[in-house]
Design a protein around this motif. Sequence first.
Motif, PDB file in Angstrom:
ATOM      1  N   ALA A 122      45.051  64.269   9.750  1.00 15.74           N
ATOM      2  CA  ALA A 122      46.507  64.171   9.854  1.00 15.74           C
ATOM      3  C   ALA A 122      47.001  62.738   9.810  1.00 15.74           C
ATOM      4  O   ALA A 122      48.188  62.492   9.563  1.00 15.74           O
ATOM      5  N   GLY A 123      46.110  61.785  10.065  1.00 13.07           N
ATOM      6  CA  GLY A 123      46.516  60.389  10.089  1.00 13.07           C
ATOM      7  C   GLY A 123      45.730  59.547   9.115  1.00 13.07           C
ATOM      8  O   GLY A 123      44.503  59.672   9.012  1.00 13.07           O
ATOM      9  N   THR A 124      46.432  58.705   8.370  1.00  9.22           N
ATOM     10  CA  THR A 124      45.785  57.806   7.422  1.00  9.22           C
ATOM     11  C   THR A 124      46.369  56.404   7.548  1.00  9.22           C
ATOM     12  O   THR A 124      47.463  56.207   8.100  1.00  9.22           O
ATOM     13  N   TYR A 125      45.625  55.455   7.008  1.00  8.59           N
ATOM     14  CA  TYR A 125      46.017  54.046   7.079  1.00  8.59           C
ATOM     15  C   TYR A 125      45.487  53.385   5.823  1.00  8.59           C
ATOM     16  O   TYR A 125      44.310  53.579   5.480  1.00  8.59           O
ATOM     17  N   TYR A 126      46.335  52.606   5.129  1.00  2.00           N
ATOM     18  CA  TYR A 126      45.949  52.040   3.848  1.00  2.00           C
ATOM     19  C   TYR A 126      46.172  50.529   3.808  1.00  2.00           C
ATOM     20  O   TYR A 126      47.080  50.001   4.459  1.00  2.00           O
ATOM     21  N   ALA A 127      45.377  49.885   2.979  1.00  2.00           N
ATOM     22  CA  ALA A 127      45.639  48.497   2.659  1.00  2.00           C
ATOM     23  C   ALA A 127      46.913  48.425   1.823  1.00  2.00           C
ATOM     24  O   ALA A 127      47.219  49.342   1.049  1.00  2.00           O
ATOM     25  N   GLU A 128      47.626  47.319   1.966  1.00  2.00           N
ATOM     26  CA  GLU A 128      48.884  47.164   1.234  1.00  2.00           C
ATOM     27  C   GLU A 128      48.681  47.229  -0.274  1.00  2.00           C
ATOM     28  O   GLU A 128      49.535  47.727  -0.999  1.00  2.00           O
ATOM     29  N   SER A 129      47.547  46.767  -0.733  1.00  5.12           N
ATOM     30  CA  SER A 129      47.296  46.687  -2.173  1.00  5.12           C
ATOM     31  C   SER A 129      47.169  48.059  -2.830  1.00  5.12           C
ATOM     32  O   SER A 129      47.296  48.170  -4.052  1.00  5.12           O
ATOM     33  N   VAL A 130      46.911  49.104  -2.042  1.00  7.16           N
ATOM     34  CA  VAL A 130      46.726  50.436  -2.623  1.00  7.16           C
ATOM     35  C   VAL A 130      47.756  51.445  -2.125  1.00  7.16           C
ATOM     36  O   VAL A 130      47.799  52.578  -2.612  1.00  7.16           O
ATOM     37  N   LYS A 131      48.567  51.024  -1.180  1.00  5.52           N
ATOM     38  CA  LYS A 131      49.543  51.950  -0.598  1.00  5.52           C
ATOM     39  C   LYS A 131      50.474  52.489  -1.686  1.00  5.52           C
ATOM     40  O   LYS A 131      50.990  51.740  -2.506  1.00  5.52           O
ATOM     41  N   GLY A 132      50.661  53.799  -1.679  1.00  5.65           N
ATOM     42  CA  GLY A 132      51.507  54.445  -2.682  1.00  5.65           C
ATOM     43  C   GLY A 132      50.774  54.848  -3.939  1.00  5.65           C
ATOM     44  O   GLY A 132      51.293  55.622  -4.753  1.00  5.65           O
ATOM     45  N   PHE A 166      38.740  46.403   2.962  1.00  8.39           N
ATOM     46  CA  PHE A 166      39.216  47.708   3.411  1.00  8.39           C
ATOM     47  C   PHE A 166      40.177  48.299   2.390  1.00  8.39           C
ATOM     48  O   PHE A 166      41.043  47.599   1.857  1.00  8.39           O
ATOM     49  N   VAL A 167      40.034  49.597   2.135  1.00  4.54           N
ATOM     50  CA  VAL A 167      40.948  50.315   1.254  1.00  4.54           C
ATOM     51  C   VAL A 167      41.823  51.266   2.065  1.00  4.54           C
ATOM     52  O   VAL A 167      43.048  51.280   1.946  1.00  4.54           O
ATOM     53  N   PRO A 192      43.377  46.999 -13.397  1.00  6.24           N
ATOM     54  CA  PRO A 192      42.099  46.301 -13.577  1.00  6.24           C
ATOM     55  C   PRO A 192      41.587  45.661 -12.285  1.00  6.24           C
ATOM     56  O   PRO A 192      40.379  45.606 -12.061  1.00  6.24           O
ATOM     57  N   GLU A 193      42.485  45.221 -11.433  1.00  5.21           N
ATOM     58  CA  GLU A 193      42.060  44.602 -10.169  1.00  5.21           C
ATOM     59  C   GLU A 193      41.497  45.607  -9.168  1.00  5.21           C
ATOM     60  O   GLU A 193      41.008  45.222  -8.113  1.00  5.21           O
ATOM     61  N   ASP A 194      41.564  46.895  -9.482  1.00  9.83           N
ATOM     62  CA  ASP A 194      40.919  47.905  -8.642  1.00  9.83           C
ATOM     63  C   ASP A 194      39.433  48.057  -8.985  1.00  9.83           C
ATOM     64  O   ASP A 194      38.713  48.796  -8.296  1.00  9.83           O
TER      65      ASP A 194
END
Length: 124
Positions: free
Chosen positions: A56-66, A47-48, A88-90
């Motif tokens: 209006a609402g979003t939710y992100y994996a910690e690895s991509v947040k920000g 999941f990304v 590179p890990e993306d």
Amino acid sequence: QVQLVESGGGLVQAGGSLRLSCAASGGTFSTYVLGWFRQAPGKEREFVGAINRSGAGTYYAESVKGRFTISRDNAKNTVYLQMNNLKPEDTAVYYCAGRSRRWLSKLEADFGSWGQGTQVTVSS
């Protein structure tokens, strides 16, 4: 079920940006929660992020947040994934997915519609 087609993948250097698009057809786009997933070589799909029906609402994996931002344009039946400060890990195949239920989810099994994927490669 809505049909989804991703575009915008490519090769980018670390620290760069890409914007993926996912165009939908065949369904009522505004009633779908949209998600982005990715699968790196030799790894399971993960999941990304996801966006609700209104945007209006979003939710992100910690690895991509920000670094990653999901948005949608219901008038254009399109969802976007803006990816900044790429690493590179993306590197992975990125998939768009649609869920006809109301609530956000990070589970693959909750999404019934999938695109074919688009390759993103980040060089170091």
